[in-house]
Design a protein around this motif. Structure first.
Motif, short mmCIF file in Angstrom:
data_model
loop_
_atom_site.label_atom_id
_atom_site.label_comp_id
_atom_site.label_asym_id
_atom_site.label_seq_id
_atom_site.Cartn_x
_atom_site.Cartn_y
_atom_site.Cartn_z
N PRO A 35 1.64 10.58 -5.45
CA PRO A 35 2.63 9.53 -5.89
C PRO A 35 1.82 8.26 -6.34
CG PRO A 35 2.98 9.73 -3.44
CD PRO A 35 1.84 10.82 -3.90
N CYS A 36 2.64 7.37 -7.04
CA CYS A 36 1.94 6.33 -7.53
C CYS A 36 1.93 4.82 -7.07
CB CYS A 36 2.35 6.13 -9.20
SG CYS A 36 4.23 5.81 -9.31
N ASP A 37 3.15 4.69 -6.20
CA ASP A 37 3.32 3.40 -5.64
C ASP A 37 4.07 3.51 -4.47
OD1 ASP A 37 5.99 3.88 -6.35
OD2 ASP A 37 6.26 2.08 -7.59
N TYR A 38 4.30 2.41 -3.78
CA TYR A 38 4.88 2.30 -2.23
C TYR A 38 6.33 3.25 -2.39
CZ TYR A 38 7.95 0.83 1.51
OH TYR A 38 8.85 0.82 2.53
N ASN A 39 7.16 2.68 -3.33
CA ASN A 39 8.33 3.45 -3.48
C ASN A 39 8.58 5.12 -3.71
OD1 ASN A 39 9.95 1.22 -2.94
ND2 ASN A 39 10.25 0.87 -5.12
N GLN A 40 7.41 5.46 -4.72
CA GLN A 40 7.34 6.85 -4.86
C GLN A 40 6.71 7.57 -3.82
OE1 GLN A 40 4.78 8.37 -8.19
NE2 GLN A 40 6.90 9.01 -9.23
N THR A 41 5.92 7.01 -2.89
CA THR A 41 5.44 7.70 -1.95
C THR A 41 6.39 8.03 -0.81
OG1 THR A 41 3.30 6.39 -2.37
CG2 THR A 41 3.43 7.69 -0.40
N LYS A 42 7.28 6.93 -0.66
CA LYS A 42 8.40 6.90 0.39
C LYS A 42 9.33 8.06 0.15
CE LYS A 42 11.78 4.49 2.79
NZ LYS A 42 12.69 3.01 2.68
N ALA A 43 9.56 8.08 -1.33
CA ALA A 43 10.55 9.17 -1.83
C ALA A 43 9.87 10.55 -1.54
CB ALA A 43 10.95 8.67 -3.18
N ALA A 44 8.71 10.64 -1.87
CA ALA A 44 7.85 11.94 -1.90
C ALA A 44 7.87 12.48 -0.46
CB ALA A 44 6.75 11.66 -2.63
N THR A 45 7.67 11.38 0.61
CA THR A 45 7.54 11.79 2.08
C THR A 45 8.82 12.44 2.50
OG1 THR A 45 5.89 9.90 2.18
CG2 THR A 45 6.89 10.96 4.16
N MET A 46 9.87 11.86 1.95
CA MET A 46 11.26 12.28 2.40
C MET A 46 11.36 13.52 1.80
SD MET A 46 13.22 8.93 3.07
CE MET A 46 13.42 8.03 1.59
N ASP A 59 0.89 -1.12 0.05
CA ASP A 59 0.07 -0.01 0.07
C ASP A 59 0.91 1.12 -0.04
OD1 ASP A 59 0.97 -0.61 2.48
OD2 ASP A 59 -0.92 -0.58 3.46
N THR A 60 0.24 2.27 -0.68
CA THR A 60 1.05 3.39 -0.63
C THR A 60 1.09 4.12 0.68
OG1 THR A 60 -0.93 4.75 -1.55
CG2 THR A 60 0.79 4.05 -3.17
N ARG A 61 0.39 4.16 1.56
CA ARG A 61 0.35 4.50 2.92
C ARG A 61 1.49 4.14 3.71
NH1 ARG A 61 -4.46 1.32 6.23
NH2 ARG A 61 -4.26 -0.69 4.98
N SER A 62 1.81 2.70 3.37
CA SER A 62 3.24 2.29 3.90
C SER A 62 4.32 3.01 3.72
CB SER A 62 3.25 0.73 3.72
OG SER A 62 2.13 -0.10 4.54
N GLY A 63 4.19 3.37 2.25
CA GLY A 63 5.57 4.31 1.94
C GLY A 63 5.61 5.50 2.62
N PHE A 64 4.42 5.79 3.04
CA PHE A 64 4.26 7.22 3.75
C PHE A 64 4.93 6.97 5.27
CE2 PHE A 64 1.71 9.27 7.14
CZ PHE A 64 2.44 10.48 7.21
N GLY A 65 4.49 5.99 5.77
CA GLY A 65 4.80 5.69 7.11
C GLY A 65 6.38 5.27 7.14
#
Lengths: 322, 283
Positions: A149-160, A16-22
């Protein structure tokens, strides 16, 4: 269908993209002691538990009181803290629009409004929670940066990345497990569109979960001899108008794809860009002035016309208008 | 700054009232009523109580911070800010005019020194002040955070979200004041939306509550703020119920909601200024 297609991007894992955020928030918090978190009684849903556990003194549980949370975030930012608020997209925007408008956007506060469970793919909870208007509301606010963002990795990168960016940001992500098809080590540049697939006949501008549908649609179109360019518009505002115009100058027509009303969403932003510079045919893939309903994400994307097959059909309509 | 006597503070207050009336008169718009009612409070804060630096820095580290939630009483705030050195007093003549830093309601967009957040849409200031107070705690900064709200403003739901939060999380470096003038735009609060007993409401939410019975008496206002400060740091947020008269200081404006958002005409301005001595020089 996916298995038989020759996709330009593939995945081995789904998350899930929310996990990328977390996970991104935890890393941003480790990097910068000014990063603080706030949540309105949805720590589990927003995947903020790891941050809370590691930085309890920098985490604020507000209870079910989103308006207050936005005000507190604004107040925290005054001394140089970088507050990340977490709740569902519905409660991150419509419920607290005036608080965001006055205390965060107009006051130009360095608050990161992080919104999960956006769009139809929230699924079974139904229309009360499936906000499809949030990108529009947020992009209309001066000073606000809007990212989807579109997926887990992009969401994580965007959060940072947004932790490093000065100014208010709306970061939108979701609940469903979704293919992870972008690189783990990607550099996220706010406001810089990413051309994922080169093409010459039609451009597909996609954001959020629908970038994956666009990747599938490209392969489907290719089988029919149509060359589609796929551009990942992770930043709705500021919009990378140069990338949009360069691509459409080449392809001559376009499709926008978003899990949002096309009234006020990415489609509108692209239409505004084209109409002023290069009025080429544009077809929308988005929700057409309706609320959602309960169902599985896959069922809902199909019923509301947001999946790869709908993008293919829209691309053909755009091509026919060239 | 040298400590001012009560008499000297009263002289400042007289000038602040003149500033309020002249600003509002000049553009025939703005909110004189509660500005006049809160003049002692603002004067006491900026000229006696707050540790603050007119060489303005947004972060306000190691300073006491003040937030105005009921932003429509901007004239009184602009006057004390300029009179305490945040910006030139001449700038008061630009109040509410095009291209001014002195917006109708306080804002940060034009970088007016002294303002840390926009206010005007009611109910938001208490939350902001709580956030600022919690940031001070994280930073080990032991200065206080002050916020002023209106009494009519207590009708906004966000205030009660914030009231619950501040007590639950023991935000005890926070002194909130309510301007208890018992008036709102449409009439007396008792008729529009009865506040009944704000002390009981806040106490039941977990706050320490004090009354400043005469919010238009400089000595009482200072005593109230001193008492509030002495009660801070004890695990509970502190509320100061400041009993004021709207329009105080001008005989024909006092005690009515009529002057909430109405500017005096030329004759009324002259009559009002005749009741207030020009102690520091008009802008």
């Amino acid at each position: 269908m996916e298995k038989t297609l020759d996709l330009k991007f593939n995945y081995t894992d789904k998350k899930d993209t929310r996990s990328g955020f977390g996970d991104g928030l935890l890393e941003a918090g480790r990097k910068n002691p000014n990063v603080v978190g706030l949540c309105a009684d949805l720590i589990g849903s927003l995947k903020m538990g790891a941050f809370q556990k590691e930085f309890p003194e920098r985490f604020f549980q507000t209870g079910i009181a989103e308006a207050n949370m936005m005000g507190i975030a604004a107040g925290l930012s005054i001394s140089g803290k970088i507050p990340f608020t977490g709740t569902f997209a519905n409660f991150s925007t419509g419920r607290v629009y005036d608080q965001i408008r006055q205390s965060i956007a107009y006051s130009d506060k360095n608050v990161k409004i992080c919104a999960s469970h956006a769009g139809l793919t929230l699924g079974e909870d139904g229309a009360t929670h499936q906000i499809l208007e949030d990108l529009g509301m947020m992009k209309m606010l001066p000073h606000m940066t809007v990212i989807n963002p579109c997926d887990y990795n992009q969401t994580k990168a965007a959060t940072m990345a947004i932790a490093e960016h000065e100014g208010p940001v709306y970061l939108r992500f979701g609940r469903p497990v979704w293919p992870i098809f972008t690189p783990a080590d990607q550099k996220f540049e706010i406001g810089k569109a990413w051309k994922m697939i080169d093409g010459k006949d039609v451009t597909i501008f996609a954001t959020g979960h629908l970038v994956w549908e666009a990747v599938i649609a490209e392969a489907m179109l290719r089988e029919e001899g149509i060359s589609a360019e796929v551009i990942n518009i992770h930043t709705i505002k500021p919009l990378d108008t140069e990338a949009i115009l360069d691509s459409v100058a080449k392809t001559g027509c376009a499709v926008s794809a978003e899990e949002h009303q096309y009234n006020g969403g990415l489609g509108d932003s692209i239409a505004q860009t084209l109409i002023r510079n290069n009025p080429a045919p544009l077809e929308y893939v988005g929700v057409d002035d309706s609320f959602g309903e309960s169902g599985t994400p896959t069922q809902l994307l199909e019923k509301y016309g947001l999946n790869a097959a709908n993008i293919v059909a829209a691309a053909k309509r755009a091509l026919a208008r060239k | 700054m040298e400590k001012k006597s009560t008499e000297q503070l009263q002289e400042v207050a007289s000038q602040v009232r003149r500033d309020i009336l002249r600003m509002v008169h000049q553009v025939q718009s703005g909110h004189p009523g509660a500005s006049l009612g809160c003049t002692e409070f603002f004067t006491a804060l900026y000229f006696d109580q707050l540790k603050h630096d007119s060489d303005f820095k947004m972060e306000g580290k190691n300073e006491d911070l003040f937030f105005l939630s009921n932003g429509h009483i901007s004239p009184v705030w602009y006057s004390v800010l300029s009179r305490s050195g945040y910006f030139p007093i001449e700038e008061m003549s630009t109040f509410r005019k095009l291209n001014s830093r002195l917006q109708g309601h306080p804002a940060t967009e034009e970088d007016l020194p002294g303002i840390r957040i926009a206010s005007g849409s009611l109910g938001q200031g208490l939350s902001v002040a709580i956030g600022a107070a919690q940031a001070k705690k994280i930073d080990g900064d032991d200065r206080m955070v002050y916020v002023l709200m209106g009494d009519g403003e207590q009708e906004e739901g966000q205030i009660w979200e914030a009231a619950m939060y501040a007590a639950h999380w023991k935000v005890d470096n926070l002194i909130a004041t309510i301007d208890l003038n018992r008036q709102q735009i449409d009439g007396p609060t008792k008729e529009i939306m009865d506040l009944i007993d704000l002390r009981a409401k806040y106490e039941s939410f977990g706050w320490t509550v004090i009354d400043t019975e005469n919010g238009n008496d400089m000595k009482s206002v200072i005593e109230g703020l001193e008492k509030a400060k002495s009660l801070a740091g004890k695990g509970k947020p502190v509320l100061n119920l400041l009993h004021t008269e709207m329009g105080f200081g001008v005989d024909f404006m006092v005690g009515t909601h009529k002057w909430h958002g109405i500017a005096p005409n030329d004759q009324q301005l002259a009559d009002a200024l005749a009741q207030l001595s020009e102690t520091l020089g008009d802008y």
